[in-house]
Motif scaffolding. Structure first.
Motif, PDB file in Angstrom:
ATOM      1  N   THR A   6      40.245  49.515  48.837  1.00  0.00           N
ATOM      2  CA  THR A   6      41.049  48.347  47.999  1.00  0.00           C
ATOM      3  C   THR A   6      42.020  47.728  49.108  1.00  0.00           C
ATOM      4  OG1 THR A   6      40.502  49.241  45.851  1.00  0.00           O
ATOM      5  CG2 THR A   6      42.110  47.451  46.064  1.00  0.00           C
ATOM      6  N   SER A   7      42.964  48.568  49.481  1.00  0.00           N
ATOM      7  CA  SER A   7      43.804  48.334  50.330  1.00  0.00           C
ATOM      8  C   SER A   7      43.085  47.683  51.638  1.00  0.00           C
ATOM      9  CB  SER A   7      44.946  49.247  50.827  1.00  0.00           C
ATOM     10  OG  SER A   7      45.849  49.067  51.769  1.00  0.00           O
ATOM     11  N   ILE A  10      42.264  44.170  50.861  1.00  0.00           N
ATOM     12  CA  ILE A  10      43.163  43.150  50.797  1.00  0.00           C
ATOM     13  C   ILE A  10      43.590  42.770  52.138  1.00  0.00           C
ATOM     14  CG2 ILE A  10      45.626  42.903  50.164  1.00  0.00           C
ATOM     15  CD1 ILE A  10      44.552  44.570  47.552  1.00  0.00           C
ATOM     16  N   HIS A  11      44.033  43.683  53.011  1.00  0.00           N
ATOM     17  CA  HIS A  11      44.436  43.549  54.288  1.00  0.00           C
ATOM     18  C   HIS A  11      43.631  42.827  55.112  1.00  0.00           C
ATOM     19  CE1 HIS A  11      48.314  45.455  53.479  1.00  0.00           C
ATOM     20  NE2 HIS A  11      47.485  46.423  52.983  1.00  0.00           N
ATOM     21  N   ARG A  13      41.391  40.531  54.373  1.00  0.00           N
ATOM     22  CA  ARG A  13      41.344  39.328  53.880  1.00  0.00           C
ATOM     23  C   ARG A  13      42.863  38.495  54.285  1.00  0.00           C
ATOM     24  NH1 ARG A  13      39.348  35.873  50.348  1.00  0.00           N
ATOM     25  NH2 ARG A  13      40.861  34.146  49.473  1.00  0.00           N
ATOM     26  N   GLU A  14      43.619  39.019  54.286  1.00  0.00           N
ATOM     27  CA  GLU A  14      45.131  38.657  55.055  1.00  0.00           C
ATOM     28  C   GLU A  14      45.146  38.337  56.241  1.00  0.00           C
ATOM     29  OE1 GLU A  14      48.156  41.454  53.774  1.00  0.00           O
ATOM     30  OE2 GLU A  14      47.951  40.837  51.685  1.00  0.00           O
ATOM     31  N   CYS A  40      35.162  37.226  51.044  1.00  0.00           N
ATOM     32  CA  CYS A  40      36.315  38.153  50.484  1.00  0.00           C
ATOM     33  C   CYS A  40      36.509  37.913  49.225  1.00  0.00           C
ATOM     34  CB  CYS A  40      37.160  38.203  51.785  1.00  0.00           C
ATOM     35  SG  CYS A  40      36.963  38.664  53.143  1.00  0.00           S
ATOM     36  N   SER A  42      39.070  37.621  46.386  1.00  0.00           N
ATOM     37  CA  SER A  42      40.532  37.022  46.004  1.00  0.00           C
ATOM     38  C   SER A  42      41.449  38.106  45.192  1.00  0.00           C
ATOM     39  CB  SER A  42      40.487  35.733  45.384  1.00  0.00           C
ATOM     40  OG  SER A  42      40.167  35.885  43.945  1.00  0.00           O
ATOM     41  N   TRP A  43      42.627  37.778  45.323  1.00  0.00           N
ATOM     42  CA  TRP A  43      43.532  38.723  44.606  1.00  0.00           C
ATOM     43  C   TRP A  43      42.980  38.861  42.966  1.00  0.00           C
ATOM     44  CZ3 TRP A  43      46.606  42.319  44.886  1.00  0.00           C
ATOM     45  CH2 TRP A  43      47.465  42.864  46.210  1.00  0.00           C
ATOM     46  N   ILE A  46      39.956  41.000  42.719  1.00  0.00           N
ATOM     47  CA  ILE A  46      40.380  42.566  42.759  1.00  0.00           C
ATOM     48  C   ILE A  46      41.243  42.823  41.447  1.00  0.00           C
ATOM     49  CG2 ILE A  46      41.666  43.907  43.849  1.00  0.00           C
ATOM     50  CD1 ILE A  46      41.370  42.434  46.386  1.00  0.00           C
ATOM     51  N   ILE A  70      46.442  49.177  43.183  1.00  0.00           N
ATOM     52  CA  ILE A  70      47.314  48.283  43.074  1.00  0.00           C
ATOM     53  C   ILE A  70      48.588  48.496  42.929  1.00  0.00           C
ATOM     54  CG2 ILE A  70      47.799  46.169  41.569  1.00  0.00           C
ATOM     55  CD1 ILE A  70      45.205  45.874  43.113  1.00  0.00           C
ATOM     56  N   LEU A  73      50.129  49.281  46.700  1.00  0.00           N
ATOM     57  CA  LEU A  73      50.163  48.086  47.673  1.00  0.00           C
ATOM     58  C   LEU A  73      51.531  47.489  47.605  1.00  0.00           C
ATOM     59  CD1 LEU A  73      46.727  46.431  46.957  1.00  0.00           C
ATOM     60  CD2 LEU A  73      47.426  48.003  48.928  1.00  0.00           C
TER      61      LEU A  73
END
Length: 73
Positions: A6-7, A10-11, A13-14, A40, A42-43, A46, A70, A73
């Motif tokens: 999951t992390s 997220i990373h 995507r950033e 990807c 989105s938050w 997720i 979550i 993070l």
């Protein structure tokens, strides 16, 4: 581990967002980053998966995988 996956999403995507807005990069790279971002989550997606998974695993022996992600993070 699930929270690591999951992390990573997220990373990633950033990172793609950073690439897509960096005017020092060639337009082709920024365009490709924007195209990849369309796929990807989105938050909100997720967190929605987190809530759905918690609901589906209530009262079972299964543990949700997103909750711990979550929180970390």
């Amino acid at each position: 581990m699930p929270y690591e996956r999951t992390s990573s999403v997220i990373h990633a995507r950033e990172f793609l967002i950073e690439l897509s807005i960096n005017t020092n990069l060639p337009e082709a790279i920024r365009r490709q980053a924007k195209q990849l971002l369309r796929h990807c989550p989105s938050w909100i997606e997720i967190l929605g998966a987190d809530q759905l998974e918690e609901h589906l695993t209530d009262g079972t022996i299964f543990q949700p995988i997103f909750s711990s992600a979550i929180d970390r993070l």
